[in-house]
Design an enzyme around this catalytic site. Structure first.
Site, PDB file in Angstrom:
ATOM      1  N   GLU A 169      -1.638 -15.555  -1.246  1.00  0.00           N
ATOM      2  CA  GLU A 169      -2.006 -14.342  -0.522  1.00  0.00           C
ATOM      3  C   GLU A 169      -3.298 -13.796  -1.127  1.00  0.00           C
ATOM      4  O   GLU A 169      -3.365 -13.549  -2.332  1.00  0.00           O
ATOM      5  CB  GLU A 169      -0.920 -13.275  -0.643  1.00  0.00           C
ATOM      6  CG  GLU A 169       0.223 -13.408   0.340  1.00  0.00           C
ATOM      7  CD  GLU A 169       1.147 -12.205   0.248  1.00  0.00           C
ATOM      8  OE1 GLU A 169       0.647 -11.058   0.163  1.00  0.00           O
ATOM      9  OE2 GLU A 169       2.361 -12.413   0.236  1.00  0.00           O
ATOM     10  N   ASP A 210       0.702  -0.171  -1.234  1.00  0.00           N
ATOM     11  CA  ASP A 210       0.499  -0.655  -2.602  1.00  0.00           C
ATOM     12  C   ASP A 210       0.630   0.448  -3.641  1.00  0.00           C
ATOM     13  O   ASP A 210       0.271   1.599  -3.410  1.00  0.00           O
ATOM     14  CB  ASP A 210      -0.878  -1.309  -2.722  1.00  0.00           C
ATOM     15  CG  ASP A 210      -0.972  -2.585  -1.908  1.00  0.00           C
ATOM     16  OD1 ASP A 210      -0.088  -3.438  -2.076  1.00  0.00           O
ATOM     17  OD2 ASP A 210      -1.908  -2.722  -1.104  1.00  0.00           O
ATOM     18  N   TYR A 261       8.595 -11.771   5.350  1.00  0.00           N
ATOM     19  CA  TYR A 261       8.362 -11.132   4.059  1.00  0.00           C
ATOM     20  C   TYR A 261       9.432 -10.056   3.875  1.00  0.00           C
ATOM     21  O   TYR A 261       9.422  -9.041   4.552  1.00  0.00           O
ATOM     22  CB  TYR A 261       6.969 -10.501   4.057  1.00  0.00           C
ATOM     23  CG  TYR A 261       6.448 -10.029   2.714  1.00  0.00           C
ATOM     24  CD1 TYR A 261       7.196  -9.179   1.896  1.00  0.00           C
ATOM     25  CD2 TYR A 261       5.188 -10.405   2.268  1.00  0.00           C
ATOM     26  CE1 TYR A 261       6.723  -8.734   0.684  1.00  0.00           C
ATOM     27  CE2 TYR A 261       4.686  -9.957   1.049  1.00  0.00           C
ATOM     28  CZ  TYR A 261       5.449  -9.130   0.272  1.00  0.00           C
ATOM     29  OH  TYR A 261       4.961  -8.688  -0.940  1.00  0.00           O
TER      30      TYR A 261
END
Length: 373
Positions: free
Chosen positions: A135, A146, A260
């Site tokens: 990634e 994040d 994911y």
């Protein structure tokens, strides 16, 4: 200041074109009547001469075109060569891993931190260390999914001048020689600004195999997914601990390459342990899909990776720990060494019992990079 726009006839066009204050000139086309073809041709010739006189190529020798060469036979413009297609797709990667009873190791790093040269070396190190998929994050000013580590990494990358185009160009340099397929991780706004078709076409031409957009909801993925499918890009979607089972099924159905699975309710970042409910989440997701399930968020150590593998995950995604090793070690050289060491440990932790270990030694690239035997 705003551009000066003037409307003029041919008598003053030359003066306006040569005036540095004028940015655009709108010419009023005369009315052609009796001798229309001749007058129109003369007008076009005069305007072309005026435009050329005001252009920066004045005084430059121009190549003449062979009048016998037709438009149909003229050579097409030179375009950048397509990237090598030797890299396997994400789907084929998981097919091969399943045959070997192996779990995927999926590392993440942010492009441009500490600089693009280090990023290029880091990707090759990860590939050499046995990464199955890589990634590559596009630095963004508001990375809402994040935590502090990756936020700081993106800030450093942006401060050093890293752009989306530079990241795409980097992918194009890497893909001919990197074995692991590259998944671009980017937020929605850069894609929207460039345009779906153009963005996907460019990353596909560069050799990327997947795309992950954490801030686009399932209901808004149809158009992007359609374009990705047409261009051979796997659009990977995310499922979270709070996703209901019926929505899990819809996400799994729409996701390509793998699903994911976010292991925590929160943002990315290294944690002291992996929550035990991840095992139940993996099992639940596997009841609605036979696609690979990769677990990310919070995994930072070999033991944590091993635990996720034992819970039945098809892949282990590690980001913040690798980002920190690369970007916060004092220098690019020390960062690359720290990255390689951690990548080897995480690759080892991602191995299933009895599966063939791939690239765990770190290999020749790192040794050549630092002159070690």
């Amino acid at each position: 200041s705003p551009p000066l726009v003037c409307t003029s006839v041919r008598t003053s066009a030359r003066h306006l074109c040569c005036d540095p204050r004028v940015r655009f000139v709108r010419l009023c086309l005369p009315s052609f009547t009796d001798n229309a073809p001749t007058d129109r041709a003369r007008f076009n010739t005069e305007m072309a001469a005026i435009a050329f006189a005001a252009s920066p190529v004045v005084g430059t020798k121009l190549a003449t075109r062979n009048p016998r060469v037709s438009r149909r036979t003229r050579a097409a413009p030179t375009t950048r060569a397509a990237a090598s297609t030797t890299t396997k797709s994400i789907s084929q990667t998981f097919v091969d891993l399943k045959k070997r009873n192996q779990c995927a190791f999926v590392p993440f790093i942010c492009a441009g931190d500490p600089n693009l040269d280090a990023t290029e070396k880091a990707v090759r190190i990860l590939d050499d260390a046995g990464a199955d998929i890589i990634e590559l994050g596009v630095p963004y000013s508001d990375p809402l999914a994040d935590g502090p580590t990756i936020q700081a990494s993106a800030t450093r990358a942006l401060a050093s001048g890293t752009t989306l185009q530079q990241v795409i160009d980097l992918v194009a340099r890497l893909t001919p020689t990197v074995k692991a397929p590259i998944v671009l991780f980017t937020y929605y706004n850069p894609i929207y600004q460039r345009g779906f078709e153009r963005f996907v076409s460019e990353i596909a031409a560069a050799g990327a195999k997947g795309l992950l957009v954490p801030d686009i909801p399932l209901e808004e993925t149809k158009e992007l997914s359609k374009i990705c499918t047409k261009k051979g890009i796997d659009l990977v979607l995310l499922s979270t601990p709070t996703t209901p089972i019926d929505r899990m099924a819809k996400i799994a159905d729409a996701s390509n390459g793998f699903i994911y699975l976010v292991s925590v309710t929160g943002v990315t970042g290294a944690r002291s342990g992996v929550e035990s409910r991840v095992e139940e989440l993996v099992k639940k997701l596997k009841t609605v899909t036979d696609k690979p399930v990769c677990v990310g968020f919070g995994i930072s150590e070999e033991a944590q990776a091993r635990q996720v593998v034992q819970w039945g995950a098809d892949g282990v995604i590690v980001g913040s720990a690798l980002v920190k090793a690369l970007g916060e070690s004092g220098s690019p050289e020390k960062g690359l060494e720290a990255l390689q060491k951690l990548a080897v440990e995480l690759r080892r932790g991602s191995n299933r019992d009895g599966a063939k270990e791939v690239g765990a030694s770190g290999g020749g690239f790192f040794a050549n990079l630092f002159g070690k035997k």
